[in-house]
Design a protein around this motif. Structure first.
Motif, PDB file in Angstrom:
ATOM      1  N   LEU A  43      25.755  43.982  42.180  1.00  0.00           N
ATOM      2  CA  LEU A  43      26.934  43.189  41.827  1.00  0.00           C
ATOM      3  C   LEU A  43      28.175  44.042  42.024  1.00  0.00           C
ATOM      4  CD1 LEU A  43      28.207  40.633  40.666  1.00  0.00           C
ATOM      5  CD2 LEU A  43      27.835  41.588  38.369  1.00  0.00           C
ATOM      6  N   LEU A  44      29.051  43.603  42.931  1.00  0.00           N
ATOM      7  CA  LEU A  44      30.237  44.372  43.293  1.00  0.00           C
ATOM      8  C   LEU A  44      31.453  43.894  42.493  1.00  0.00           C
ATOM      9  CD1 LEU A  44      29.618  44.235  47.140  1.00  0.00           C
ATOM     10  CD2 LEU A  44      29.000  46.094  45.580  1.00  0.00           C
ATOM     11  N   GLN A  45      32.269  44.824  42.066  1.00  0.00           N
ATOM     12  CA  GLN A  45      33.463  44.508  41.289  1.00  0.00           C
ATOM     13  C   GLN A  45      34.711  44.693  42.157  1.00  0.00           C
ATOM     14  OE1 GLN A  45      33.137  43.300  38.289  1.00  0.00           O
ATOM     15  NE2 GLN A  45      30.942  43.735  38.071  1.00  0.00           N
ATOM     16  N   SER A 100      23.925  37.999  43.625  1.00  0.00           N
ATOM     17  CA  SER A 100      24.750  37.808  42.426  1.00  0.00           C
ATOM     18  C   SER A 100      26.243  37.840  42.728  1.00  0.00           C
ATOM     19  CB  SER A 100      24.415  38.876  41.385  1.00  0.00           C
ATOM     20  OG  SER A 100      24.543  40.175  41.932  1.00  0.00           O
ATOM     21  N   ASN A 101      26.626  38.225  43.954  1.00  0.00           N
ATOM     22  CA  ASN A 101      28.045  38.231  44.316  1.00  0.00           C
ATOM     23  C   ASN A 101      28.544  36.843  44.744  1.00  0.00           C
ATOM     24  OD1 ASN A 101      28.862  41.239  44.309  1.00  0.00           O
ATOM     25  ND2 ASN A 101      26.892  41.210  45.389  1.00  0.00           N
ATOM     26  N   PRO A 128      29.821  35.935  37.419  1.00  0.00           N
ATOM     27  CA  PRO A 128      30.687  37.062  37.779  1.00  0.00           C
ATOM     28  C   PRO A 128      30.958  37.219  39.276  1.00  0.00           C
ATOM     29  CG  PRO A 128      28.466  37.849  37.351  1.00  0.00           C
ATOM     30  CD  PRO A 128      28.458  36.386  37.040  1.00  0.00           C
ATOM     31  N   GLY A 129      30.240  36.486  40.132  1.00  0.00           N
ATOM     32  CA  GLY A 129      30.388  36.682  41.575  1.00  0.00           C
ATOM     33  C   GLY A 129      31.805  36.449  42.071  1.00  0.00           C
ATOM     34  N   SER A 179      37.155  34.378  46.484  1.00  0.00           N
ATOM     35  CA  SER A 179      37.174  33.587  47.721  1.00  0.00           C
ATOM     36  C   SER A 179      36.293  32.364  47.526  1.00  0.00           C
ATOM     37  CB  SER A 179      36.663  34.424  48.896  1.00  0.00           C
ATOM     38  OG  SER A 179      37.414  35.615  49.027  1.00  0.00           O
ATOM     39  N   VAL A 180      36.515  31.347  48.354  1.00  0.00           N
ATOM     40  CA  VAL A 180      35.761  30.105  48.214  1.00  0.00           C
ATOM     41  C   VAL A 180      35.275  29.635  49.586  1.00  0.00           C
ATOM     42  CG1 VAL A 180      35.749  27.738  47.342  1.00  0.00           C
ATOM     43  CG2 VAL A 180      37.241  29.448  46.271  1.00  0.00           C
TER      44      VAL A 180
END
Length: 550
Positions: free
Chosen positions: A322-324, A404-405, A483-484, A516-517
């Protein structure tokens, strides 16, 4: 099969061993019962000088202990059944949840449910009843034969000749019984699948007035099941009839031998009583063993069917990544086809999505839009090309570990039975009231606060109790709590009216906060709100989608 049984019996072995221990004790008491009843009869007829009061007391104590043991056995067996059933269903459920997506998606839900319920029941019965009972039956058989040899070795030898005969009979009908058992299980799965599918499509059945056709189809499946059960029961009937004749012949032989012994004064009345009891103690275990054969066959067939689930290839996700912070998505020359050699669903697709941007994936049904979502989520792997995140100037390959991102919202209203709050907290179990409200506001789902019980309103499976649009908005709100950094919305506004959809898009834009979407959509109004549009079509999908301004 043995390794599989050892695996699923973990946590319940002490109960299974306890059942066996109770059975061993019961066998000992049973043989003691035969001996003490013989002695009591001989004392009553003057053939023995033992103390009558002592033997009567011993006889009564044995009976009481046997009653107590059987009560204990019922309790232990009940606990063992629950333990084994829970263990086995947990193993199966865990395999289904962690298996690779593609083979699991191909499973029939009704058949899978039948395997998880009926087939597991067969294995539970094997471990908690059939195996312990088989062990104690064999032990009782051996003890009774030894006792009989002590009293009359010739009669014991004649009676034990029946054992190979019964084993031969069981061997003859084992294979047809196994075949019919498998066919019965398959028919039961077909019935469960039909009912499950019909319940899931009630609206279509009612509006198309298909009730009679569905009932007729169920009736045909039930007739087919009845025929298979009938064939199976014929085999069982034949085997039981042969075994029954052998058992009755044993009783007749023991009775005639005992009557002759009394007439010639070579045995006592007590010995005759022991003869008749021991015949039962020999033949009952044999009968139990032959009676258990169908259960063993069912369990073996169940094991083979459950191995299909256990054997599903497990998805490899060593560590979630999972990247922040800001996250860019780069797709380059991506291609994928569902079968080797078939026409690619996606071919040479390339685009970049930067933090805070919105992209619309458009096109007709079946041209690869949802397939792209599955590739990004690591559910399937690309044939060629690359999918990467750029995070802190590092390139990270997208696969199952990076799932999870993404925050995925499917078109289906996948809500669970419970309260609205319960469903929202599946997105983030630690979410505060403020976070819940913000997610609902962004998803244009503030209607939830106006319900009689607010967020504690109970809804049914699939969002029953809410409209299509309301359920879809709750689904979106739940995803926003994840959280993604990239939202992946697959036709997730398809049930919203124009005004609500525009309000949702407006709220979403304001609250992206660097997210982003990716919209998979047919709605031009959605694409108009995006920074770019990627159009898929039947004609140009081999060349890949192209990017255009909204």
């Amino acid at each position: 099969m043995i390794r599989f049984l050892l695996q699923i019996s973990q946590g319940a072995r002490r109960y299974i061993f306890a059942i066996i221990a109770v059975g061993i004790t019961d066998v000992a008491l049973t043989l003691l019962f035969v001996w003490s009843s013989k002695e009591l009869v001989d004392i009553a007829t003057g053939e023995s000088q033992r103390d009558f009061l002592f033997m009567a007391s011993l006889f009564a104590i044995q009976v009481l202990f046997q009653i107590l043991l059987r009560s204990i056995e019922v309790r232990i067996t009940s606990l063992a059944e629950v333990k084994v059933a829970n263990s086995l269903r947990n193993i199966l459920f865990e395999h289904l949840l962690h298996a690779e997506w593609h083979p699991v998606s191909a499973l029939n839900r009704g058949d899978t449910l039948t395997r998880m319920i009926k087939d597991t029941d067969d294995l539970v019965r094997l471990l908690t009843k059939i195996l312990p009972l088989s062990f104690t039956a064999i032990l009782q058989l051996c003890g009774a034969v030894v006792f009989f040899f002590i009293l009359d070795w010739r009669l014991a030898l004649i009676l034990t000749i029946a054992m190979p005969l019964l084993l031969l009979i069981s061997r003859i009908y084992y294979f047809p019984m196994k075949r019919y058992t498998k066919e019965v299980k398959e028919s039961e799965s077909s019935i469960t699948s039909h009912v499950e599918e019909s319940m899931a499509n009630q609206l279509v059945i009612k509006t198309f007035e298909l009730q009679d056709q569905e009932l007729e189809k169920l009736n045909e499946l039930q007739i087919d099941l009845h025929g298979k059960v009938d064939r199976k029961s014929r085999i069982s009937f034949f085997a039981r009839a042969i075994a029954g004749m052998a058992f009755q012949g044993g009783y007749l032989l023991a009775f005639v031998r005992g009557a002759y012994g009394l007439a010639t004064q070579t045995i006592t009345f007590g010995t005759l009583t022991a003869f008749l009891q021991l015949v039962g103690r020999i033949q009952r275990p044999l009968f139990e063993l032959t009676r258990l054969i169908p259960g063993i066959i069912s369990a073996k067939t169940a094991t083979e069917r459950l191995r299909d689930i256990i054997g599903l290839k497990r998805e490899t996700v060593p560590v979630k990544n999972l990247l922040q912070g800001p996250l860019s998505l780069v797709i380059k020359e991506l291609s994928y086809s569902y079968r080797p050699g078939s026409r690619p669903v996606i071919n040479n697709l390339s685009f970049t999505l930067n933090p805070g941007e919105m992209v619309a994936i458009m096109g007709e049904t079946g041209v690869g839009k949802t397939t792209l979502a599955r590739l990004l989520l690591g559910l399937v792997k690309p044939d060629k090309g690359s999918m990467e995140f750029i995070h802190n100037q590092k390139r990270i390959t997208i696969d199952a570990t990076t799932r999870s991102n993404f925050v995925y919202v499917p078109q289906e209203k996948l809500l669970f039975k419970g309260t609205i709050r319960d469903n929202l907290l599946m997105g983030n179990a630690e979410a505060s009231e403020v976070q819940l409200r913000q997610a609902l506001e962004t998803a244009s789902a503030t209607f939830a606060f106006m319900l009689p019980n607010g967020l504690d309103t109970i809804i049914g499976e699939g969002g029953f109790g809410l409209s299509e649009g309301e359920a879809q908005r709750i689904s979106i709100a739940r995803s926003l709590l994840r959280p993604g950094r990239i939202l992946l919305l697959d036709e997730s506004s398809s049930s919203l009216d124009y005004v609500t959809e525009q309000a949702f898009l407006s709220h979403l834009k304001k609250n992206l906060n660097g997210r982003s979407v990716i919209f998979i959509t047919h709605h031009k109004e959605v694409a108009a709100q995006c920074d770019m549009t990627i159009r898929f079509s039947e004609n140009n999908r081999v060349r890949g989608g192209h990017i255009s301004s909204p």
